[in-house]
Design a protein around this motif. Structure first.
Motif, PDB file in Angstrom:
ATOM      1  N   SER A 175       0.824  -1.205   0.000  1.00  0.00           N
ATOM      2  CA  SER A 175       0.000   0.000   0.000  1.00  0.00           C
ATOM      3  C   SER A 175       0.862   1.260   0.000  1.00  0.00           C
ATOM      4  O   SER A 175       0.566   2.230  -0.705  1.00  0.00           O
ATOM      5  N   VAL A 226       2.209   1.769  -3.508  1.00  0.00           N
ATOM      6  CA  VAL A 226       1.186   2.293  -4.420  1.00  0.00           C
ATOM      7  C   VAL A 226       0.902   3.764  -4.127  1.00  0.00           C
ATOM      8  O   VAL A 226       0.722   4.574  -5.050  1.00  0.00           O
ATOM      9  N   GLN A 227       0.881   4.143  -2.849  1.00  0.00           N
ATOM     10  CA  GLN A 227       0.658   5.553  -2.508  1.00  0.00           C
ATOM     11  C   GLN A 227       1.804   6.426  -3.010  1.00  0.00           C
ATOM     12  O   GLN A 227       1.577   7.551  -3.475  1.00  0.00           O
ATOM     13  N   SER A 242       1.198   6.832  -6.592  1.00  0.00           N
ATOM     14  CA  SER A 242       0.102   7.773  -6.786  1.00  0.00           C
ATOM     15  C   SER A 242       0.570   9.221  -6.617  1.00  0.00           C
ATOM     16  O   SER A 242       0.182  10.109  -7.383  1.00  0.00           O
ATOM     17  N   PHE A 261      -6.011   9.188 -12.177  1.00  0.00           N
ATOM     18  CA  PHE A 261      -5.421   7.906 -11.782  1.00  0.00           C
ATOM     19  C   PHE A 261      -4.973   7.955 -10.321  1.00  0.00           C
ATOM     20  O   PHE A 261      -5.207   7.023  -9.542  1.00  0.00           O
ATOM     21  N   LEU A 314      -6.263   5.561  -7.214  1.00  0.00           N
ATOM     22  CA  LEU A 314      -5.354   4.723  -6.440  1.00  0.00           C
ATOM     23  C   LEU A 314      -5.352   5.123  -4.967  1.00  0.00           C
ATOM     24  O   LEU A 314      -5.325   4.266  -4.078  1.00  0.00           O
ATOM     25  N   GLN A 315      -5.380   6.421  -4.714  1.00  0.00           N
ATOM     26  CA  GLN A 315      -5.347   6.882  -3.322  1.00  0.00           C
ATOM     27  C   GLN A 315      -6.607   6.455  -2.583  1.00  0.00           C
ATOM     28  O   GLN A 315      -6.565   6.091  -1.400  1.00  0.00           O
ATOM     29  N   VAL A 353      -8.396   3.764  -3.146  1.00  0.00           N
ATOM     30  CA  VAL A 353      -8.278   2.340  -2.830  1.00  0.00           C
ATOM     31  C   VAL A 353      -7.314   2.128  -1.666  1.00  0.00           C
ATOM     32  O   VAL A 353      -7.582   1.347  -0.740  1.00  0.00           O
ATOM     33  N   GLU A 354      -6.182   2.827  -1.703  1.00  0.00           N
ATOM     34  CA  GLU A 354      -5.170   2.599  -0.674  1.00  0.00           C
ATOM     35  C   GLU A 354      -5.574   3.174   0.675  1.00  0.00           C
ATOM     36  O   GLU A 354      -5.118   2.689   1.708  1.00  0.00           O
ATOM     37  N   THR A 368     -12.845  -2.817  -4.723  1.00  0.00           N
ATOM     38  CA  THR A 368     -12.043  -2.590  -5.922  1.00  0.00           C
ATOM     39  C   THR A 368     -12.831  -2.915  -7.186  1.00  0.00           C
ATOM     40  O   THR A 368     -12.721  -2.214  -8.197  1.00  0.00           O
TER      41      THR A 368
END
Length: 722
Positions: A54, A57-58, A61, A90, A94-95, A97-98, A214
């Motif tokens: 996570s 991914v952040q 992002s 995008f 993503l943020q 979800v995370e 998701t």
């Protein structure tokens, strides 16, 4: 086969069989303890891995969020605006979800680790303490028993009574510890059925909830994805057409004739060295100079800036320019200039410069109409119409034959000598060969400005008005051509030519700029938009001129830079979900087992004894609170049938315990097999329809990116083909 139960009466007998059964329970207890230790360790590893993923991914992002597109030109198309905002969209997705994933990570310890550690400490740990006490009392009891048996009968009566009392006391202590130990060890064996499974179920539920979330976000993302793919495809098409034009311009600029033409322009500019007198002699100073031939203005911009001095641009009006003879100076390419203002003559050295048919007449109308008639009768469904290029030799042969001064227009298109590619290429070549483009140089700038407007009504109104400012023959030819292009686009299912594709092809043909520059090349995409609007709004534009008293709408003045987002995924309406959280430990647990959510429908909240519904709080809570994780768990809505409850006639719920079906033991759907011996009859092997379960299929994969041209639609396969 399970362990036999331990009877409390066996504690008083303490037989070898009882000890053997008790030993089996102890081994099972040790195995459970080791299992819980491994689960806790591996669970922490999983949580750590999820947290690391996570965070990565952040970071990704944030990198997307920080990047800002810079484009060439003063205005962006709608497609370019979508592309410019895409990374921000995008990053937001993503943020989002995370954020939910990090709430899961922060509360995973409360869901999985702490309950298991609590069970291991309070249940297994207490049982081991009871075991130690039982073994200690057992050892004392049997030691006292051996001592009591070996006691001499010659002892006094008082001593024997005291020994009997001590023996009874040890026996009672042994019996008490034995009964308590048996009770505790059987309680652990029974409690682990739910106290161990429940935390793992809650943790798994939270993970599946995040996956379900998701999937929901993916469904929200699909429309944005498809619109963005179309914007990317349109931008790629614009780039391809612009790139070809720019490459041709670059090749023409390399030709010697173009270099000579640059020197012959009314304005010439370049670098010159000017001789200046300094304290220690004469030196040559470099300037960038521009000479305007019309008013004889000579402008000098200093290149070598002196420190701590401000040098301004010098403008001189020249009176004379005389070339210096080579014998008078030791350098080549020198000349003297005389200005009106200073009347001074300066010596200058110049640096060698580097490489910096047709009329709209009756014959032309006849040619265009014959080309259109041939295309619409014989080739309108041809794939890639007007995009596919014909042979240059055949195109020139057709044009030379049709525009022959001796017999103009005497060409039979249906003779079989010409194909669709040759005729469409000849039509485009004729329009490009006009001395002035069909939409004229004088209206070119206004049409481009209209296409650059962000107000769609202003675009259409302005283009409508400008079309009727064209010369009559130009407007007549434009109407004939656009009506034909609209007819071609109406067959886009077969020929794959949409208004956007036609705009890419005919934009530079109908609206070329008067001067070929890089800036003009970059405006080709707006020329394409003008042609696309003409095709899509043909019925309104060519039905008649706009009313005299109705001016096109004027867009309001822009106070801040445009931040338009034609498509977005960051403004979806928020969903509301019920909230789950762990039940109070003091509340007695329910007996109904958790139900397994159906894989084909959004699963509901499992009827877990440790979970209960709460109303959604109105106040803002901490991001990583227990209720946040409960909110995540609650996002999975039940679409399957619960097996643990059935309604009674008076509305009450009766409990019916059924075995939960395993995920692995899914029966495949019945096969369809053809009878080899019969007359081709098809027999279905399986259960009758009343007992047949519904087949749950996974979600379909997202559509592929669009191609350069739309693909032909495929017919739906029949059951036999499937």
């Amino acid at each position: 086969m399970g362990h036999p139960p331990l009877e409390f009466s066996d504690c008083y007998v303490d037989s070898p069989g009882f000890r053997e059964r008790l030993k089996c329970y102890e081994l099972e207890l040790d195995r459970t303890s080791r299992f819980l230790k491994d689960v806790i360790r591996d669970g922490k590893d999983v949580i750590g891995a999820i947290k690391g993923y996570s965070l990565a991914v952040q970071k990704f992002s944030q990198t997307l969020q920080a990047f800002q597109f810079d484009f060439i030109g003063d205005t962006l198309t709608d497609d370019e605006i979508n592309i410019a905002e895409s990374f921000r969209e995008f990053a937001g997705l993503l943020q989002e979800v995370e954020d939910d994933r990090m709430m899961l990570v922060q509360n995973a310890s409360d869901l999985l680790i702490k309950p298991l550690e609590k069970f291991r400490k309070e249940q297994i740990g207490v049982t081991k303490e009871r075991r130690k006490k039982f073994e200690k009392e057992s050892e004392k009891y049997y030691a006292q028993l051996d001592k009591h048996v070996n006691l001499s009968s010659k002892k006094k009566e008082s001593q024997l009574q005291e020994a009997d009392e001590q023996m009874d006391k040890e026996r009672l202590n042994f019996y008490d510890s034995s009964v308590e130990y048996v009770y505790q060890i059987q309680q652990v064996q029974e409690r682990k059925k739910f106290d161990v499974v429940e935390p793992v179920l809650a943790f798994l539920q939270s993970i599946l909830t995040l996956n379900n979330l998701t999937v929901e976000m993916t469904q929200d993302f699909l429309p944005y994805k498809q619109e963005l793919q179309l914007s990317l495809q349109n931008t790629r098409n614009h780039f391809d057409s612009t790139s070809e034009e720019m490459e041709e311009l670059m090749k023409r600029m390399k030709q010697p004739s173009q270099i000579v033409k640059m020197h012959g322009r009314a304005t010439i500019e370049g670098y010159l060295y000017i001789q200046e007198k300094r304290a220690f002699g004469v030196t040559w100073v470099k300037y960038y100079c521009k000479y305007l031939k019309e008013n004889k203005l000579f402008v000098m911009v200093p290149i070598e800036q002196k420190p701590a001095t401000k040098q301004n641009v010098t403008e001189l009006k020249l009176k004379a320019c005389i070339r210096r003879k080579s014998e008078s100076i030791d350098k080549r390419f020198c000349f003297d200039i005389e200005a009106y203002e200073s009347e001074q003559i300066q010596n200058r050295q110049e640096m060698p410069q580097r490489d910096k048919h047709s009329l709209l007449n009756e014959v032309g109308f006849k040619f265009v109409r014959k080309c259109i008639n041939y295309v619409e009768t014989k080739g309108i469904t041809q794939e890639g119409l007007y995009r596919t290029v014909g042979s240059n030799i055949q195109v020139q042969r057709l044009l030379n034959a049709f525009f022959d001064p001796k017999c103009p227009g005497d060409v039979d298109f249906s003779s079989g000598d010409w194909d669709s590619k040759t005729i469409t290429s000849a039509l485009k070549f004729y329009l490009r060969s006009l001395s002035e483009p069909l939409m004229t140089y004088s209206l070119h700038r206004d049409l481009i400005l209209a296409a650059k407007s962000e107000n769609l009504d202003f675009r259409l109104g302005t283009i409508h008005l400008l079309v009727y400012k064209l010369p009559e023959r130009n407007r007549e030819m434009l109407e004939v051509l656009v009506r034909h292009l609209l007819n071609v686009c109406s067959h886009s299912a077969e020929n794959l030519m949409t208004p956007s594709n036609m705009g890419v092809i005919f934009g530079p043909t109908l609206m070329r700029a008067e001067e070929e520059t890089v800036a003009a090349m970059l405006d080709i995409k707006f020329q394409n938009i003008v042609v696309e609007i003409l095709i899509e709004e043909y019925s309104k534009i060519f039905s008649g001129p706009p009313e005299e008293n109705s001016a096109p709408p004027v867009p309001p003045p822009r106070v801040v830079p445009r931040k338009r987002q034609p498509i977005t995924i960051s403004k979806r309406p928020p969903r509301t979900y019920p909230i789950l959280q762990m039940q109070n430990p003091e509340t007695p647990p329910s007996c109904s087992p958790p139900s397994i959510p159906s894989p084909c429908t959004p699963p509901s909240i499992p009827a877990s004894p440790a979970l209960r519904f709460l109303s959604k709080p109105t106040v803002h809570q901490d991001r990583h609170s227990d209720s946040d994780v409960a909110r995540l768990v609650a996002r999975m809505q039940d679409g399957g049938q619960r097996s643990d409850a059935m309604a009674t006639s008076n509305g009450e719920t009766g409990v019916a315990i059924n075995r939960v079906q395993s995920f692995q033991n899914k029966k495949p759907p019945p096969r369809i097999a053809a009878n080899k011996e019969g007359d081709g009859e098809v027999t279905v092997k399986g259960r009758p329809p009343s007992e047949k379960q519904s087949i749950c299929r996974p979600p379909t994969r997202p559509p592929d990116p669009p191609n350069r041209a739309p693909q032909k639609t495929q017919s739906t396969p029949t059951a036999e083909e499937s």
